[in-house]
Design an enzyme around this catalytic site. Structure first.
Site, PDB file in Angstrom:
ATOM      1  N   SER A  85      50.796  18.406  -5.811  1.00  0.00           N
ATOM      2  CA  SER A  85      50.731  19.632  -5.025  1.00  0.00           C
ATOM      3  C   SER A  85      50.193  19.394  -3.613  1.00  0.00           C
ATOM      4  CB  SER A  85      49.864  20.676  -5.733  1.00  0.00           C
ATOM      5  OG  SER A  85      50.452  21.085  -6.955  1.00  0.00           O
ATOM      6  N   GLY A 118      53.233  22.667  -8.268  1.00  0.00           N
ATOM      7  CA  GLY A 118      53.984  21.903  -7.284  1.00  0.00           C
ATOM      8  C   GLY A 118      53.555  22.257  -5.876  1.00  0.00           C
ATOM      9  N   CYS A 130      50.585  27.923 -11.246  1.00  0.00           N
ATOM     10  CA  CYS A 130      50.507  27.667  -9.804  1.00  0.00           C
ATOM     11  C   CYS A 130      51.842  27.945  -9.108  1.00  0.00           C
ATOM     12  CB  CYS A 130      50.007  26.245  -9.552  1.00  0.00           C
ATOM     13  SG  CYS A 130      49.387  26.000  -7.878  1.00  0.00           S
ATOM     14  N   LEU A 131      52.559  26.916  -8.632  1.00  0.00           N
ATOM     15  CA  LEU A 131      53.854  27.166  -7.998  1.00  0.00           C
ATOM     16  C   LEU A 131      54.789  27.848  -8.984  1.00  0.00           C
ATOM     17  CD1 LEU A 131      55.685  26.793  -5.491  1.00  0.00           C
ATOM     18  CD2 LEU A 131      56.442  24.639  -6.517  1.00  0.00           C
ATOM     19  N   GLN A 156      54.230  31.497  -8.804  1.00  0.00           N
ATOM     20  CA  GLN A 156      54.812  32.109  -7.614  1.00  0.00           C
ATOM     21  C   GLN A 156      56.325  32.226  -7.732  1.00  0.00           C
ATOM     22  OE1 GLN A 156      53.414  29.465  -4.554  1.00  0.00           O
ATOM     23  NE2 GLN A 156      51.256  29.806  -5.089  1.00  0.00           N
ATOM     24  N   ASN A 206      44.522  24.979  -6.531  1.00  0.00           N
ATOM     25  CA  ASN A 206      45.078  24.206  -5.429  1.00  0.00           C
ATOM     26  C   ASN A 206      46.379  24.874  -4.978  1.00  0.00           C
ATOM     27  OD1 ASN A 206      46.089  22.365  -3.611  1.00  0.00           O
ATOM     28  ND2 ASN A 206      46.725  20.891  -5.162  1.00  0.00           N
ATOM     29  N   TYR A 226      49.656  29.438  -1.049  1.00  0.00           N
ATOM     30  CA  TYR A 226      50.411  30.690  -1.055  1.00  0.00           C
ATOM     31  C   TYR A 226      49.932  31.563  -2.207  1.00  0.00           C
ATOM     32  CZ  TYR A 226      53.556  28.549   2.310  1.00  0.00           C
ATOM     33  OH  TYR A 226      54.060  27.958   3.432  1.00  0.00           O
ATOM     34  N   HIS A 233      44.713  26.477 -12.548  1.00  0.00           N
ATOM     35  CA  HIS A 233      45.127  25.323 -13.356  1.00  0.00           C
ATOM     36  C   HIS A 233      44.356  25.256 -14.673  1.00  0.00           C
ATOM     37  CE1 HIS A 233      47.731  23.187 -10.453  1.00  0.00           C
ATOM     38  NE2 HIS A 233      46.996  23.841  -9.563  1.00  0.00           N
ATOM     39  N   GLU A 267      44.978  23.314 -17.037  1.00  0.00           N
ATOM     40  CA  GLU A 267      44.991  21.916 -17.488  1.00  0.00           C
ATOM     41  C   GLU A 267      44.040  21.040 -16.682  1.00  0.00           C
ATOM     42  OE1 GLU A 267      47.091  21.545 -13.756  1.00  0.00           O
ATOM     43  OE2 GLU A 267      46.980  23.106 -15.277  1.00  0.00           O
TER      44      GLU A 267
END
Length: 376
Positions: free
Chosen positions: A45, A219, A246-247, A250, A288, A291, A331, A333
């Site tokens: 990322s 990502g 995360c990504l 989104q 992390n 956006y 996250h 994980e």
């Protein structure tokens, strides 16, 4: 050797070089983690970014093979107050300096990282150039102005081939937008049969793998830079249970009609408080991302906000009102980091089990090997 970091607002930092010699450009960001510099360096990322660690001493426990989150580092540059050349840890195999040299990553130390962090917090993330060359500041300024931030990070960090991590339980297709090893580790530790596929795998190719559930990975970069991923999620939504991180969170929001926007300086660190709206419980999370999903864009969609960030009230979790699908911005994980949130993988498997009870399972004997082979 001297190293310099020039920001697009004209601020120049001069310090000591470590790692590789050379020059790099990227988005300058900061991470507030006290530990975890190796995981930061190897987190896909961070592709395209020059990462500043706010903790002043980096490298004191060295680098260990087993702690990588990907096969190679993806950061474009590394900024620290001080780096330790002689780590003290029985697990250490080599130093941060050695790692950066091995992968051609430029580092700078002996600068005021607190000042740099305050600049980013005040003005937002900025483009920067990090160099060990002797070029004039004017030349560096021209090179920085002529450079552009990356927009194709996902294609750079995603796996190029489909592969299988066998298990005896549910078959999970993990769409790799820059997946950390921790996601695969959490799924395989629960006995899942995980098939990891490239970011541009189509919905039809995923259907041929006959999954029980879909995992959308983390990502780098702007989710709007990967429109093909949004389309794939649209086509799979409702057919299979989906869990996004995360990504992936989104992209899922965009696929459901919501919108995203860039944060001023992002969330990067291991101590971000997140509130579960259903229970009022606060979780400490690792994050992390640069956006976020716009909360006012949720109205009019079939999404429901499940978690919010206690610091700035941004959206941290979503679930679909109609289909078996949920996502989180943080996250679960994370390693190192808080383990409060690993239960979400159990929730994902429970959602799959509930979905199976409502929908008879399809036979799937011996099709995986042929499908994986055909996808390569």
């Amino acid at each position: 050797m001297q190293a310099r970091l020039l920001l697009e607002d004209g601020t120049l930092f001069t310090g000591s070089a470590f790692g590789a010699e050379g020059e790099t450009t990227g988005e300058v960001v900061f991470n507030t983690g006290i530990t975890g510099y190796q995981e930061v360096l190897s987190d896909p990322s961070y592709c395209g970014q020059i990462v500043t660690m706010t903790f002043p001493l980096i490298g004191n426990y060295g680098i260990t093979r087993d702690d990588f989150e990907s096969v190679a580092p993806y950061v474009h540059g590394f900024v620290v107050r001080r780096h330790e050349t002689v780590p003290s840890n029985w697990r250490a195999e080599y130093s941060v300096d050695t790692l950066l040299k091995e992968y051609g990553i430029v580092g700078i130390s002996d600068i005021d990282t607190r000042m740099l962090t305050r600049l980013i917090r005040s003005h937002g993330t900025m483009k920067g150039i990090l160099t060990t060359s002797a070029q004039s500041v004017e030349e560096l300024r021209e090179r920085l102005a002529a450079s552009a931030l990356m927009t194709d990070q996902v294609s750079r960090v995603s796996t190029k081939h489909t592969y299988n991590s066998p298990g005896a339980r549910e078959r999970i297709v993990l769409i790799d937008y820059g997946a950390k090893s921790g996601i695969l580790r959490e799924l395989t530790s629960r006995g899942c049969d995980v098939v990891v596929v490239p970011h541009d795998t189509t919905a039809e190719e995923i259907r041929r793998l006959n999954p029980d559930g879909i995992q959308l990975s983390n990502g780098p970069g702007d989710p709007k830079d990967v429109p093909h991923a949004i389309q794939t999620i649209k086509e799979l939504l409702g057919e299979y249970p989906i869990f996004g991180i995360c990504l992936g969170h989104q992209l899922f929001a965009l696929a459901c009609g919501a919108d995203t926007e860039k944060l001023k300086f992002g969330h990067r660190g291991g101590n971000h408080p997140v509130k579960d709206l259903a229970t009022n419980r606060c979780y400490i999370t690792s994050q992390n991302h640069g956006y976020t999903v716009k909360d006012d864009s949720i109205a009019g969609t079939e999404l429901e906000i499940t978690h919010i960030n206690n610091n700035d009230k941004t959206v941290e979790g979503l679930k679909h009102k109609k289909y078996p699908a949920f996502t989180v911005q943080y996250h679960p994980e994370a390693a190192p980091g808080p383990f409060d949130n690993s239960y979400l993988f159990d929730e994902f498997l429970k959602m799959i089990a509930d979905h199976k009870q409502q929908k008879p399972a399809k036979p799937r004997q011996a099709e995986l090997a042929a499908a994986v082979k055909g996808a390569r």
